[in-house]
Design a protein around this motif. Structure first.
Motif, PDB file in Angstrom:
ATOM      1  N   ALA A  46     -55.618  34.958 -57.919  1.00  0.00           N
ATOM      2  CA  ALA A  46     -55.010  36.061 -56.947  1.00  0.00           C
ATOM      3  C   ALA A  46     -56.081  36.025 -55.603  1.00  0.00           C
ATOM      4  CB  ALA A  46     -55.257  37.450 -57.303  1.00  0.00           C
ATOM      5  N   TYR A  47     -57.171  35.619 -55.649  1.00  0.00           N
ATOM      6  CA  TYR A  47     -58.009  35.442 -54.594  1.00  0.00           C
ATOM      7  C   TYR A  47     -57.648  34.245 -53.458  1.00  0.00           C
ATOM      8  CZ  TYR A  47     -60.676  39.245 -56.416  1.00  0.00           C
ATOM      9  OH  TYR A  47     -60.721  40.696 -57.093  1.00  0.00           O
ATOM     10  N   PRO A  48     -57.785  33.058 -54.297  1.00  0.00           N
ATOM     11  CA  PRO A  48     -57.448  31.829 -53.226  1.00  0.00           C
ATOM     12  C   PRO A  48     -56.096  32.158 -52.880  1.00  0.00           C
ATOM     13  CG  PRO A  48     -57.416  31.224 -55.667  1.00  0.00           C
ATOM     14  CD  PRO A  48     -58.408  32.388 -55.557  1.00  0.00           C
ATOM     15  N   LEU A  49     -55.111  32.574 -53.651  1.00  0.00           N
ATOM     16  CA  LEU A  49     -53.604  32.820 -53.226  1.00  0.00           C
ATOM     17  C   LEU A  49     -53.477  33.854 -51.970  1.00  0.00           C
ATOM     18  CD1 LEU A  49     -50.763  32.054 -53.791  1.00  0.00           C
ATOM     19  CD2 LEU A  49     -50.552  34.005 -55.258  1.00  0.00           C
ATOM     20  N   LEU A  50     -54.444  34.931 -51.961  1.00  0.00           N
ATOM     21  CA  LEU A  50     -54.871  35.996 -50.820  1.00  0.00           C
ATOM     22  C   LEU A  50     -55.341  34.940 -49.497  1.00  0.00           C
ATOM     23  CD1 LEU A  50     -54.408  38.771 -50.246  1.00  0.00           C
ATOM     24  CD2 LEU A  50     -56.740  39.309 -50.673  1.00  0.00           C
ATOM     25  N   ALA A  51     -56.157  34.211 -49.874  1.00  0.00           N
ATOM     26  CA  ALA A  51     -56.715  33.489 -48.853  1.00  0.00           C
ATOM     27  C   ALA A  51     -55.760  32.607 -47.899  1.00  0.00           C
ATOM     28  CB  ALA A  51     -57.925  32.584 -49.214  1.00  0.00           C
ATOM     29  N   VAL A  83     -47.557  38.338 -54.385  1.00  0.00           N
ATOM     30  CA  VAL A  83     -47.686  37.320 -55.512  1.00  0.00           C
ATOM     31  C   VAL A  83     -49.151  37.518 -55.839  1.00  0.00           C
ATOM     32  CG1 VAL A  83     -47.493  35.084 -56.673  1.00  0.00           C
ATOM     33  CG2 VAL A  83     -45.687  35.975 -55.062  1.00  0.00           C
ATOM     34  N   ALA A  84     -50.144  37.572 -54.803  1.00  0.00           N
ATOM     35  CA  ALA A  84     -51.452  37.646 -55.539  1.00  0.00           C
ATOM     36  C   ALA A  84     -51.786  39.052 -55.897  1.00  0.00           C
ATOM     37  CB  ALA A  84     -52.302  37.660 -54.124  1.00  0.00           C
ATOM     38  N   ALA A  85     -51.055  40.222 -55.460  1.00  0.00           N
ATOM     39  CA  ALA A  85     -51.242  41.546 -55.927  1.00  0.00           C
ATOM     40  C   ALA A  85     -50.618  41.591 -57.565  1.00  0.00           C
ATOM     41  CB  ALA A  85     -50.736  42.297 -55.189  1.00  0.00           C
ATOM     42  N   VAL A  86     -49.553  40.832 -57.806  1.00  0.00           N
ATOM     43  CA  VAL A  86     -48.933  40.802 -59.010  1.00  0.00           C
ATOM     44  C   VAL A  86     -49.852  39.974 -59.998  1.00  0.00           C
ATOM     45  CG1 VAL A  86     -46.950  39.963 -60.309  1.00  0.00           C
ATOM     46  CG2 VAL A  86     -46.492  41.073 -58.151  1.00  0.00           C
ATOM     47  N   LEU A  87     -50.562  39.037 -59.478  1.00  0.00           N
ATOM     48  CA  LEU A  87     -51.333  38.300 -60.750  1.00  0.00           C
ATOM     49  C   LEU A  87     -52.639  39.064 -60.811  1.00  0.00           C
ATOM     50  CD1 LEU A  87     -51.220  34.698 -59.110  1.00  0.00           C
ATOM     51  CD2 LEU A  87     -49.944  35.718 -60.787  1.00  0.00           C
ATOM     52  N   ALA A  88     -53.030  39.937 -60.099  1.00  0.00           N
ATOM     53  CA  ALA A  88     -54.146  40.731 -60.139  1.00  0.00           C
ATOM     54  C   ALA A  88     -53.813  42.043 -60.715  1.00  0.00           C
ATOM     55  CB  ALA A  88     -54.783  41.027 -58.881  1.00  0.00           C
ATOM     56  N   ALA A  96     -57.273  46.358 -56.892  1.00  0.00           N
ATOM     57  CA  ALA A  96     -57.563  47.253 -55.610  1.00  0.00           C
ATOM     58  C   ALA A  96     -58.354  46.508 -54.568  1.00  0.00           C
ATOM     59  CB  ALA A  96     -58.552  48.304 -55.991  1.00  0.00           C
ATOM     60  N   THR A  97     -58.783  45.503 -54.990  1.00  0.00           N
ATOM     61  CA  THR A  97     -59.770  44.535 -54.079  1.00  0.00           C
ATOM     62  C   THR A  97     -58.684  43.737 -53.157  1.00  0.00           C
ATOM     63  OG1 THR A  97     -61.492  44.157 -55.412  1.00  0.00           O
ATOM     64  CG2 THR A  97     -61.526  43.008 -53.711  1.00  0.00           C
ATOM     65  N   VAL A  98     -57.632  43.187 -53.803  1.00  0.00           N
ATOM     66  CA  VAL A  98     -56.517  42.440 -53.147  1.00  0.00           C
ATOM     67  C   VAL A  98     -55.972  43.338 -52.310  1.00  0.00           C
ATOM     68  CG1 VAL A  98     -54.284  41.298 -53.567  1.00  0.00           C
ATOM     69  CG2 VAL A  98     -56.384  40.629 -55.126  1.00  0.00           C
ATOM     70  N   CYS A  99     -55.625  44.648 -52.710  1.00  0.00           N
ATOM     71  CA  CYS A  99     -55.041  45.237 -51.745  1.00  0.00           C
ATOM     72  C   CYS A  99     -55.605  45.724 -50.502  1.00  0.00           C
ATOM     73  CB  CYS A  99     -54.415  46.979 -52.315  1.00  0.00           C
ATOM     74  SG  CYS A  99     -53.211  46.405 -53.633  1.00  0.00           S
ATOM     75  N   ALA A 128     -51.682  50.327 -43.692  1.00  0.00           N
ATOM     76  CA  ALA A 128     -51.961  51.678 -44.694  1.00  0.00           C
ATOM     77  C   ALA A 128     -51.679  51.802 -45.770  1.00  0.00           C
ATOM     78  CB  ALA A 128     -51.485  53.024 -43.620  1.00  0.00           C
ATOM     79  N   GLY A 129     -50.282  51.439 -46.152  1.00  0.00           N
ATOM     80  CA  GLY A 129     -49.861  51.291 -47.276  1.00  0.00           C
ATOM     81  C   GLY A 129     -50.630  50.502 -48.501  1.00  0.00           C
ATOM     82  N   SER A 130     -51.081  49.517 -48.054  1.00  0.00           N
ATOM     83  CA  SER A 130     -51.987  48.553 -48.864  1.00  0.00           C
ATOM     84  C   SER A 130     -53.345  49.124 -49.283  1.00  0.00           C
ATOM     85  CB  SER A 130     -52.226  47.025 -48.278  1.00  0.00           C
ATOM     86  OG  SER A 130     -53.046  46.225 -49.137  1.00  0.00           O
ATOM     87  N   GLU A 131     -53.998  50.020 -48.101  1.00  0.00           N
ATOM     88  CA  GLU A 131     -55.249  50.526 -48.280  1.00  0.00           C
ATOM     89  C   GLU A 131     -55.012  51.631 -49.368  1.00  0.00           C
ATOM     90  OE1 GLU A 131     -58.094  49.362 -47.327  1.00  0.00           O
ATOM     91  OE2 GLU A 131     -57.631  48.017 -45.714  1.00  0.00           O
ATOM     92  N   LEU A 132     -53.973  52.364 -49.119  1.00  0.00           N
ATOM     93  CA  LEU A 132     -53.532  53.562 -49.826  1.00  0.00           C
ATOM     94  C   LEU A 132     -53.160  53.089 -51.507  1.00  0.00           C
ATOM     95  CD1 LEU A 132     -53.151  56.752 -49.793  1.00  0.00           C
ATOM     96  CD2 LEU A 132     -50.626  56.120 -49.496  1.00  0.00           C
ATOM     97  N   VAL A 133     -52.581  52.177 -51.680  1.00  0.00           N
ATOM     98  CA  VAL A 133     -52.338  51.739 -52.986  1.00  0.00           C
ATOM     99  C   VAL A 133     -53.799  51.261 -53.614  1.00  0.00           C
ATOM    100  CG1 VAL A 133     -51.300  50.007 -54.517  1.00  0.00           C
ATOM    101  CG2 VAL A 133     -49.876  50.960 -52.667  1.00  0.00           C
TER     102      VAL A 133
END
Length: 287
Positions: A46-51, A83-88, A96-99, A128-133
């Motif tokens: 998830a983290y390299p995918l987020l990068a 996709v990164a959020a789904v993997l995490a 939560a870290t990914v969001c 804002a939605g990502s931080e809220l989730v």
């Protein structure tokens, strides 16, 4: 690498889009397969995918002259982040870290100069939605069951966006701007008070104070939505308190108060009608 060259140097827009999507897909596949090849669990990707998503988002902002291609890259970045959020999702802390990290990345993206107002609003909503989730996930993982911990952050974001919209859009009324946020702030707590088995004195007190503040703010700024929504909540709270105290006082007190109220209403009937008409006219004039 070849896909990047095609995306940068092709003449036709369709070819550039194909090159961009191919490059994004290849980078995403590498970000997923590398941790798996090292024996790590799938959520570690998830983290390299987020990068990768953050790099694609940055690439979309590099060349503002190619706005159409930038929109494609923005959409691709959002898809990769999803996709990164789904993997995490298996571990709440990772999700939560990914969001949170993605919310920060999108918030930085909307700061680029020359960005259209509509796209800024879209980026702000996603951030804002990502931080809220992310906050909701942490609260749920910590076993927090207080309903306001989930509803008030969302309500604050909605009210803040509504206040900003009222300042930037002169023809906007208070109902579409502030109504959703106020309903999210007041309605869950009101339902908990009305149907909950516990007395909840602090929740009743704070809800009444919040509803009173909404009425006063709406009356000061001539906004109809806070006045009516806050007044409705106060009315239901008053009826709820009356129902709770029904068995605590002798019945003759209620009969005496009701009789005095009817006498006073009958004696001042015409004036009350005029006051009611003026009140309806004043509420109708609110924005």
């Amino acid at each position: 690498m070849a896909a990047v060259v095609v995306a940068a140097g092709a003449c036709r827009f369709e070819v550039r889009v194909a090159g961009c999507l191919t490059a994004v897909g290849a980078a995403s596949a590498l970000a997923v397969t590398a941790p798996l090849a090292s024996g790590l669990p799938l959520r570690a990707a998830a983290y390299p995918l987020l990068a990768v998503a953050a790099l694609v988002l940055a690439a979309a902002a590099v060349n503002p002259a190619r706005a159409r291609l930038g929109r494609v890259l923005d959409a691709a970045a959002q898809a990769v982040a999803l996709v990164a959020a789904v993997l995490a999702v298996e571990v709440a802390r990772d999700l939560a870290t990914v969001c949170v990290l993605w919310g920060v990345a999108v918030a930085l993206r909307l700061l680029r100069r020359g960005e259209p107002a509509g796209r800024r609003w879209a980026f702000a909503g996603i951030a804002a939605g990502s931080e809220l989730v992310g906050a909701w996930v942490l609260l749920a993982a910590g076993g927090v069951t207080v309903v306001e911990a989930y509803t008030l952050p969302a309500a604050a974001l909605a009210v803040g966006a509504g206040l900003l919209a009222l300042r930037t859009r002169p023809g906007l009324t208070s109902w579409p701007a502030l109504g959703p946020g106020l309903v999210a702030a007041l309605l869950p707590s009101l339902v908990s008070v009305l149907v909950g088995p516990d007395p909840q004195p602090w929740r009743r007190l704070l809800l009444g104070a919040a509803a009173t503040g909404a009425v006063l703010a709406g009356a000061t700024r001539r906004w109809q939505a806070p006045v009516l929504l806050g007044g409705g909540v106060l009315t239901l709270l008053a009826l709820h308190e009356l129902a709770r105290g029904w068995d605590l006082l002798p019945r003759w007190i209620y009969l005496g108060v009701g009789g005095l109220a009817l006498v006073g209403l009958a004696a001042t009937y015409e004036r009350r009608r005029r006051d009611l008409a003026r009140l309806r006219a004043a509420v109708g004039r609110l924005g």
